[in-house]
Design a protein around this motif. Structure first.
Motif, mmCIF file in Angstrom:
data_model
loop_
_atom_site.group_PDB
_atom_site.id
_atom_site.type_symbol
_atom_site.label_atom_id
_atom_site.label_comp_id
_atom_site.label_asym_id
_atom_site.label_seq_id
_atom_site.Cartn_x
_atom_site.Cartn_y
_atom_site.Cartn_z
ATOM 1 N N PHE A 57 31.661 -81.778 -93.727
ATOM 2 C CA PHE A 57 32.394 -83.005 -93.417
ATOM 3 C C PHE A 57 33.789 -82.969 -94.038
ATOM 4 O O PHE A 57 34.761 -83.407 -93.414
ATOM 5 N N GLN A 58 33.905 -82.460 -95.236
ATOM 6 C CA GLN A 58 35.219 -82.388 -95.868
ATOM 7 C C GLN A 58 36.136 -81.420 -95.130
ATOM 8 O O GLN A 58 37.346 -81.636 -95.036
ATOM 9 N N GLY A 59 35.557 -80.370 -94.543
ATOM 10 C CA GLY A 59 36.355 -79.480 -93.710
ATOM 11 C C GLY A 59 36.879 -80.197 -92.486
ATOM 12 O O GLY A 59 38.021 -79.976 -92.053
ATOM 13 N N TYR A 60 36.065 -81.048 -91.941
ATOM 14 C CA TYR A 60 36.473 -81.852 -90.789
ATOM 15 C C TYR A 60 37.613 -82.800 -91.177
ATOM 16 O O TYR A 60 38.591 -82.961 -90.432
ATOM 17 N N MET A 61 37.525 -83.406 -92.357
ATOM 18 C CA MET A 61 38.600 -84.266 -92.836
ATOM 19 C C MET A 61 39.896 -83.466 -92.976
ATOM 20 O O MET A 61 40.986 -83.925 -92.596
ATOM 21 N N ASP A 62 39.800 -82.241 -93.517
ATOM 22 C CA ASP A 62 40.985 -81.398 -93.665
ATOM 23 C C ASP A 62 41.615 -81.095 -92.317
ATOM 24 O O ASP A 62 42.844 -81.089 -92.170
ATOM 25 N N ASP A 63 40.760 -80.870 -91.296
ATOM 26 C CA ASP A 63 41.277 -80.577 -89.957
ATOM 27 C C ASP A 63 42.052 -81.766 -89.398
ATOM 28 O O ASP A 63 43.130 -81.609 -88.809
ATOM 29 N N ILE A 64 41.491 -82.966 -89.567
ATOM 30 C CA ILE A 64 42.169 -84.165 -89.061
ATOM 31 C C ILE A 64 43.518 -84.333 -89.747
ATOM 32 O O ILE A 64 44.539 -84.606 -89.096
#
Length: 827
Positions: A57-64
């Motif tokens: 999930f934190q990787g997804y936040m970084d992508d956004i």
């Protein structure tokens, strides 16, 4: 660097998981405290997004953040569709709503066996607590999922997910110690035992009726869920748009409100009919000091029940220190009128602060992240809404309606024109109101001139849900005497075996208008309203005094028409109005004569309330009941059944025309109409994959005894299946913003511009303002409009729509065809 729950739209001040979890904990705790489950609310608020501590999930936040997808859904989960799904070509979804539920179950199930040994009677209720709270957490994006063990998955499947999907152990390792310490503190032995004991105390009296017992159990779970959803969405919106808090959860000063109302009443005229209205109102004020429960207010139309019910509600809220008053009204046509009457009591400033109107269907069923943040949550002291919105909040699927469910606790619920309750919702409604008044510090008032028999159902269907209304809780003394005192009209039965053709109806209406100066014609279908409007426009010499009303017109349009109608009536000018039934439910108009197409007796009684309403005529007003030669009611089942039940009374050997509007005939009517349809009262949904044979929605939300799946869970409700099956009206509608006037056009422009600079608080405000400029359209009609480019979404992928100027008529409202030269066509 802190773990991120929501990325900032601009800059680097992102919201941390810790900040979000603690804020939602506080909000959910405060909401759940109203009905006695504060710690349960705090616990699910704290753990709902525990899965956001995962690296995925934190990787997804970084992508956004890296790709500046500022308005991608930051709460992407396995049940959500979103632009965010496409970030970096991401496949599948990220599960962040299971880890918190698994932690909770694992922790509490270490404690539960100790309680089982101490008191085996608490076993079931301990499991309800454990499973119910876990269910709320795993469902906080999808809406409550099913609790059956069906192959497609449900709560059991979610709780059994492995580390690869739920990331539980990883989240435990990554979590802020403060979160885990607080979770352990909340989820202790005392919490589990006391919460289970509270459930047992509340529900044990109903164990002899499994449907009632299990329905209530499901309602507690829904309330917990409501507290979580509202807290989560509120905090997310506050992060998107800081500074919302002062405008949220306004607290009314009931002492001041009562004083303002009493001052207003002191200046009223008390002569003639107003003397009777004053006596009814005074009785309501006195009864308001009584205990909480379910009351009825049975008042003939024109008896001032709106003011009387407000007087009861304000003094009752003050007496019991309640949070809000919610008016539930059958049609959108009178919400603005009734809300304005309350604002007038409080003055402009307080009226705007205290009173909320929520009546349109602009909130889409399939929500985006934006509409989730902007969704209405009934946080004002006095709320006016519709029965459709009320029922959707209780029984609809997803997270849209349930967000406001907790606001029904510590409240006074005023149900206006309760006889219009859809027949298939009777058991659902009765059980829900019984639950709210028994367990949530809530009072309910059933208002009407023609009380349905919700508390006197046939024996064979009583166990599925009968309203717990006692005779001693009627707010009107001596109803029969009151009906005689308020008698202002005579009803003439002009129903013919072959019916009346259009020419005969035109002649009759013209004659009534010539004799009486003003005439209201109420029909059952939009087709007849338009047809008679056109014919009479050609027949009469003064078209400026002819009006048409229907639900194809937005509320602001109808209000403008009604203001003009009232002005002409006050000036004694010739006035003719052709309307569908929307004008019957409490619209304050006073015609000298009324022509009513044959309908249910309750509708005829409501029509009579628009005739000689204020007793100004020297003699009696006249209501003429007629039947058209041809009328297609095949899609209007309730009206068709009402016509049949009324005709049964008219054709009886002992029929007495003079008694048609009496309480005696009302009871006879509902005996026929209501009792003969008792098999429909549980909301039949046909054969369902989760049950054997024919299904009732009330069963899916209670004992589920016909389930094909045997589940070990203590909660057996098929919440998601029921939510998908439920529609408050048989043909669901979607709100469409129409360009009625310059204000409406400006709102549309502002909503279109908002796509470039999204602001959750402004979006919600604009949607609230747009309600009075919206028309509810059937989904197939909306598709026609979209396909023909007569309507558009306000933004790509955003299911809120607006209508092009050329498709809105000043006479009829929304039109599938371009208006102008074609405006006169009957559609």
């Amino acid at each position: 660097m802190p773990f991120i729950a929501h990325p900032a739209a601009t800059g680097s001040k992102h919201q941390s998981v810790l900040t979000h979890l603690r804020a939602v904990q506080v909000l959910a705790e405060a909401s759940a405290e109203k009905f006695g489950y504060a710690q349960a609310g705090a616990l699910i608020g704290l753990l709902h997004d525990f899965g956001k501590y995962s690296a995925a999930f934190q990787g997804y936040m970084d992508d956004i953040i890296t790709l500046k997808q500022a308005h991608a859904n930051p709460d992407l989960d396995e049940d959500i569709e979103s632009l965010a799904r496409t970030v970096k070509g991401q496949k599948g979804t990220i599960n962040h709503s299971t880890a918190g539920a698994q932690w909770l179950v694992n922790h509490l199930m270490q404690i539960a066996p100790v309680i089982f040994k101490e008191d085996s009677s608490l076993s079931q209720y301990c499991m309800v607590v454990v499973q119910g709270l876990a269910l709320c957490i795993v469902s906080h994006h999808s809406g409550l999922i099913n609790c059956l063990a069906e192959p497609s998955g449900g709560l059991l499947k979610r709780l059994k997910l492995g580390e690869e999907d739920s990331h539980l152990n990883e989240c435990i390792q990554n979590a802020d110690p403060e979160v885990l310490n607080e979770a352990r503190k909340l989820a202790g032995y005392d919490f589990l035992k006391s919460t289970a004991q509270a459930l047992k105390t509340s529900l044990s009296p109903y164990r002899s009726n499994k449907i009632e017992h299990d329905f209530y159990l499901g309602m507690f779970v829904k309330l917990w869920f409501s507290c979580l959803i509202d807290a989560d969405r509120t905090n997310s919106a506050d992060f998107e748009t800081p500074g919302n808090e002062p405008a949220r959860n306004t607290q009314a000063d009931w002492h001041m409100a009562c004083a303002l109302l009493e001052s207003k009443i002191a200046g009223f005229d008390t002569e003639g009919i107003n003397q009777i209205r004053a006596a009814i109102s005074a009785n309501c004020q006195q009864k308001a000091l009584g205990q909480q429960g379910i009351y009825s207010l049975t008042v003939p139309t024109g008896g001032g029940k709106n003011l009387a019910s407000l007087r009861f509600a304000l003094h009752h809220a003050k007496q019991h220190q309640l949070d809000r008053i919610i008016y539930v009204i059958p049609y959108t046509s009178i919400i603005e009128q009734n809300a304005q009457a309350v604002r007038d009591v409080f003055g402009d400033e307080l009226g705007e602060q205290w009173v909320l109107e929520h009546h349109s269907n602009l909130e889409p069923e399939v929500q985006t992240w934006r509409t989730k943040l902007a969704c209405e949550n009934w946080d004002k002291p006095i709320v006016f809404t519709t029965m459709v919105q009320f029922l959707e909040s209780l029984f609809g699927g997803g997270t849209r309606g349930v967000r406001r469910l907790h606001q029904l606790s510590k409240a006074v619920l005023i149900f206006d024109e309760i006889q219009t309750l859809p027949i298939n919702c009777v058991h659902l409604f009765n059980n829900a109101v019984n639950f709210l008044t028994r367990h949530c510090h809530t009072t309910a008032v059933m208002c009407t001139a023609t009380q349905p028999l919700l508390n006197k159902l046939p024996e064979r269907v009583k166990p599925r849900g009968e309203l717990a209304l006692t005779g001693g809780n009627e707010l009107t003394p001596d109803i029969s005497k009151l009906y005689q005192a308020l008698e202002r009209v005579t009803v003439r039965n002009l129903v013919r075996p072959r019916g009346w053709d259009e020419g005969e109806l035109t002649a009759l209406i013209a004659q009534q208008l010539e004799s009486n100066t003003s005439c209201l014609v109420i029909v059952n279908t939009k087709h007849w309203a338009k047809a008679l409007y056109h014919t009479l426009n050609e027949h009469l010499a003064w078209p400026d005094g002819i009006f048409h009303l229907s639900t194809d017109m937005c509320a602001a349009h109808r209000k403008a028409k009604l203001d003009e109608i009232r002005s002409r009536l006050d000036d004694g000018l010739p006035t003719l109005c052709l309307s569908t039934a929307l004008i019957e439910a409490g619209v304050d108009v006073d015609f000298n004569t009324v022509v009513r197409f044959l309908a249910g007796l309750d509708s005829i009684a409501q029509a009579a309330g628009r005739c000689n309403r204020h007793g100004r005529q020297q003699g009696m007003g006249e209501v003429l009941v007629v039947n058209p030669h041809k009328e297609n009611l095949n899609r209007l089942v309730d009206i068709k059944q009402g016509v049949a039940a009324t005709k049964y009374i008219l054709d009886a050997d002992d029929f007495d025309e003079a008694k048609l509007l009496s309480p005696e005939y009302t009871t006879r009517y509902f005996d026929k109409y209501f009792y003969e349809r008792c098999d429909e009262m549980g909301y039949p949904i046909g054969t369902h994959g989760l049950t054997q044979g024919q299904s009732l929605l009330v069963d899916l939300l209670s004992s589920n005894e016909k389930s094909t799946e045997k589940s070990p869970l203590a909660i057996r409700q098929a919440f998601m299946a029921a939510g998908k099956a439920f529609k408050a009206i048989n043909a669901p509608t979607q709100g469409l913003i129409v360009p009625y006037d310059d204000t409406a056009k400006t709102l549309i422009s502002e909503l279109l511009a908002l796509d470039k600079r999204f602001d959750a608080a402004l979006y919600r405000t604009l949607l609230q303002q747009a309600q009075k400029y919206s028309v509810n359209v059937f989904t197939h009609k909306l598709k026609q409009l979209l396909d023909s480019e007569a309507a558009y979404p306000i933004a790509e992928g955003e299911p809120v729509y607006y209508l092009r100027d050329e498709h809105y008529s000043s006479e009829f409202g929304l039109s599938l065809e371009i208006c102008g030269e074609q405006e006169g066509l009957v559609l």
